[in-house]
Design a protein around this motif. Structure first.
Motif, PDB file in Angstrom:
ATOM      1  N   LEU A   1      46.366  63.013  -2.038  1.00 19.04           N
ATOM      2  CA  LEU A   1      47.770  62.826  -1.651  1.00 19.04           C
ATOM      3  C   LEU A   1      48.525  64.147  -1.646  1.00 19.04           C
ATOM      4  CD1 LEU A   1      48.640  59.512  -3.560  1.00 19.04           C
ATOM      5  CD2 LEU A   1      48.179  59.821  -1.120  1.00 19.04           C
ATOM      6  N   PHE A   2      48.193  65.028  -2.611  1.00 15.42           N
ATOM      7  CA  PHE A   2      48.822  66.353  -2.620  1.00 15.42           C
ATOM      8  C   PHE A   2      48.380  67.162  -1.407  1.00 15.42           C
ATOM      9  CE2 PHE A   2      48.729  70.871  -3.745  1.00 15.42           C
ATOM     10  CZ  PHE A   2      50.056  71.077  -4.086  1.00 15.42           C
ATOM     11  N   GLY A   3      47.093  67.095  -1.069  1.00 14.24           N
ATOM     12  CA  GLY A   3      46.620  67.802   0.119  1.00 14.24           C
ATOM     13  C   GLY A   3      47.267  67.284   1.385  1.00 14.24           C
ATOM     14  N   MET A   4      47.486  65.963   1.461  1.00 15.38           N
ATOM     15  CA  MET A   4      48.171  65.390   2.620  1.00 15.38           C
ATOM     16  C   MET A   4      49.628  65.838   2.681  1.00 15.38           C
ATOM     17  SD  MET A   4      48.505  61.397   3.729  1.00 15.38           S
ATOM     18  CE  MET A   4      46.813  61.337   4.295  1.00 15.38           C
ATOM     19  N   LEU A   5      50.276  65.954   1.512  1.00 14.03           N
ATOM     20  CA  LEU A   5      51.644  66.454   1.471  1.00 14.03           C
ATOM     21  C   LEU A   5      51.719  67.867   2.026  1.00 14.03           C
ATOM     22  CD1 LEU A   5      54.617  66.252   0.568  1.00 14.03           C
ATOM     23  CD2 LEU A   5      53.877  67.059  -1.693  1.00 14.03           C
ATOM     24  N   CYS A   6      50.736  68.704   1.678  1.00 13.02           N
ATOM     25  CA  CYS A   6      50.708  70.071   2.218  1.00 13.02           C
ATOM     26  C   CYS A   6      50.576  70.052   3.737  1.00 13.02           C
ATOM     27  CB  CYS A   6      49.547  70.848   1.592  1.00 13.02           C
ATOM     28  SG  CYS A   6      49.730  71.216  -0.164  1.00 13.02           S
ATOM     29  N   SER A   7      49.726  69.171   4.263  1.00 13.79           N
ATOM     30  CA  SER A   7      49.576  69.102   5.720  1.00 13.79           C
ATOM     31  C   SER A   7      50.864  68.631   6.379  1.00 13.79           C
ATOM     32  CB  SER A   7      48.413  68.175   6.077  1.00 13.79           C
ATOM     33  OG  SER A   7      48.728  66.831   5.766  1.00 13.79           O
ATOM     34  N   ALA A   8      51.581  67.710   5.723  1.00 12.51           N
ATOM     35  CA  ALA A   8      52.853  67.242   6.283  1.00 12.51           C
ATOM     36  C   ALA A   8      53.864  68.380   6.341  1.00 12.51           C
ATOM     37  CB  ALA A   8      53.392  66.097   5.433  1.00 12.51           C
ATOM     38  N   ILE A   9      53.896  69.200   5.304  1.00 10.25           N
ATOM     39  CA  ILE A   9      54.818  70.338   5.301  1.00 10.25           C
ATOM     40  C   ILE A   9      54.479  71.298   6.434  1.00 10.25           C
ATOM     41  CG2 ILE A   9      55.562  72.348   3.963  1.00 10.25           C
ATOM     42  CD1 ILE A   9      55.116  70.668   1.435  1.00 10.25           C
ATOM     43  N   MET A  10      53.198  71.521   6.661  1.00 11.75           N
ATOM     44  CA  MET A  10      52.801  72.414   7.760  1.00 11.75           C
ATOM     45  C   MET A  10      53.250  71.854   9.104  1.00 11.75           C
ATOM     46  SD  MET A  10      49.040  73.908   6.855  1.00 11.75           S
ATOM     47  CE  MET A  10      48.298  72.330   6.434  1.00 11.75           C
ATOM     48  N   ARG A  11      53.061  70.550   9.304  1.00 13.79           N
ATOM     49  CA  ARG A  11      53.430  69.982  10.590  1.00 13.79           C
ATOM     50  C   ARG A  11      54.952  69.946  10.771  1.00 13.79           C
ATOM     51  NH1 ARG A  11      50.232  71.264  13.998  1.00 13.79           N
ATOM     52  NH2 ARG A  11      52.000  70.586  15.211  1.00 13.79           N
TER      53      ARG A  11
END
Length: 492
Positions: free
Chosen positions: A29-39
């Motif tokens: 979930l933390f890794g997905m949060l990082c990807s959301a911030i990038m997008r």
């Protein structure tokens, strides 16, 4: 089976396997949060949400996303989680060979994750990408030694966890199996974990040595990778990718076993050409260890070396294509239950992995790779294999084996099927346009781009938002029903 009261005191392989899976989902979930911030940063050109002045913040998010998803989400789940749960059962063993070492392997994983996450809390965090290439990583380490040391420590400790698990699985499969089991009837899951363990044992020491050399360059005035002092930064790339390319197959081969088991059990028939499936996994393991140079086509390798890496890279498409062929032949002629959510995800895996493998063959050509190196075409390629392939196999495995995990089926098939369609649509919206961005030579790790690329990035960001909403809703439902199931089991 209900989870034990505390993973701190349990040595049971099933309990530890379930905790591996739980931790991997939480870390993911933390890794997905990082990807959301990038997008969010990339949804349009010129927008500076993260880094109005310092581009390093954007690259820090990239670093954390890659490290967390690879080393703390996918690998612990597919290798540690499903491996711990099923390898002793399928080998006919009462337990893994070294239960307490197995427990230690799990116990050191959360501290390793905390080390990586704590690297954020400095003014100049480690923004060198998940590959941690020098000299950028060494310069960053000198500016922010705490962040760099914590990141490297987390990677080394997580590697130690995987190494101990590999020794455990290898010993269990080779020495605790039922007599005669290895002579042709060892289940796919055991074969997959066996090949994965061998690859980890052979490559993890290489990564650990490279990271220790990086720390030595940063703090102890050595010159392994410093060109000013006659070091060679390309040496680090050789060391890293000698681990890094087998790591791709370390992540995906356990997923192969899960998908094979789902298709086989759903159709109530053995996998077509089962011997060739095992042989294909072995060939992938061997070939995957000798093609690391295709990540380094732009470092100035001579033409003969490029030709070798091109040929062997394309050669890997044969065993991987064999597996897809076997899955499809098993599917044909079988009366598979169309309402099965795990089977839907298995078919989605076959589609996504085939597309990702096809773009891999394209990038295997040295001339094409030089043109597309470090563009979003490469990002799209490895996300089709890992973000779609590995993650889909994780979800499919949890859905398919929930009866084994809990003793009853708790996930509503309608919600799981709805999540499948939302997930597949969203990830295709997210990653397919990246191929177009790659052909437009949009570089990785740069948070801005020309206005002409706005449209494709809009689509990518919309797909990212849709996938995150669907995943959060489904995982919330998953956690709720699993907790409810545990309460029911404990009450009984």
């Amino acid at each position: 089976m209900a989870l034990a009261p505390s993973f701190l005191v349990s040595c049971n392989h099933k309990t530890l396997g379930l905790y591996y899976i739980w931790f991997s989902f939480l870390f993911g979930l933390f890794g997905m949060l990082c990807s959301a911030i990038m997008r969010i940063e990339l949804y349009t050109s010129g927008t500076r949400i993260l880094c109005s002045e310092n581009i390093g913040i954007y690259n820090l998010i990239i670093t954390l996303h890659g490290v967390v998803m690879i080393f703390f989400s996918v690998q612990p789940s597919l290798f540690g989680g499903f491996g711990n749960y099923f390898v002793p059962i399928m080998c006919g063993a009462p337990e893994v060979a070294f239960p307490r070492i197995n427990s230690i392997s799990l116990l050191i994983l959360p501290p390793a994750y905390l080390c990586v996450v704590l690297s954020i809390f400095t003014e100049l965090s480690t923004a060198a990408g998940w590959t941690i290439y020098p000299p950028l990583s060494v310069v960053t380490a000198m500016a922010s030694p705490f962040a760099f040391d914590m990141l490297v420590a987390g990677l080394i400790v997580s590697g130690l966890s995987s190494f101990m698990s590999s020794i455990n699985f290898l010993t269990t499969i080779l020495h605790m199996k039922v007599r005669g089991l290895l002579s042709g009837i060892l289940p796919f899951s055991s074969w997959a974990i066996l090949f994965t363990a061998i690859m980890l044992i052979g490559t993890l020491p290489i990564l650990t040595g490279a990271l220790i050399m990086l720390v030595s360059d940063a703090h102890y005035n050595s010159a392994f990778f410093d060109p000013v002092l006659n070091g060679d930064p390309v040496l680090y790339q050789h060391l890293f990718w000698f681990f890094g390319h087998p790591e791709v197959y370390i992540l995906i081969i356990p997923g192969f076993a899960i998908i094979s088991q789902i298709i086989s059990e759903s159709g109530a028939k053995p996998i077509f050409g089962s011997s060739s499936m095992v042989l294909a996994m072995g060939c992938i393991s061997i070939l995957g260890a000798v093609v690391w140079g295709h990540h380094m086509m732009v470092v100035g390798m001579e033409a003969d070396t490029r030709a070798y890496f091109t040929a062997v890279t394309i050669l890997i498409s044969l065993p991987t294509g064999t597996k897809v062929f076997n899955w499809m032949c098993t599917y044909m002629g079988s009366r598979l239950p169309a309402e099965s959510p795990s089977l839907l995800f298995a078919m989605g895996f076959v589609i996504a992995f085939t597309l990702g493998g096809t773009t891999g063959v394209i990038l295997g050509n040295a001339a094409v790779d030089v043109a597309l190196h470090d563009t979003y075409y490469v990002v799209a390629h490895f996300h089709f294999v890992l973000s779609l392939g590995a993650i889909i196999s994780m979800i499919a495995g949890v859905l398919h084996f929930q009866w084994s995990f809990l003793g009853l089926s708790v996930v509503d098939g309608t919600s799981a099927r709805l999540y499948f369609y939302v997930f597949m649509v969203s990830v295709f919206l997210l990653f397919v346009p990246m191929h177009m961005l790659g052909f437009s030579v949009m570089p990785r790790r740069i948070p801005d781009y020309p206005d002409a690329m706005n449209t494709w990035n809009y689509v990518c960001s919309f797909g990212s938002a849709l996938s995150i909403v669907g995943t959060v809703v489904f995982h919330t439902d998953l956690i709720y029903v699993y907790r409810l199931a545990n309460c029911i089991i404990l009450y009984q």
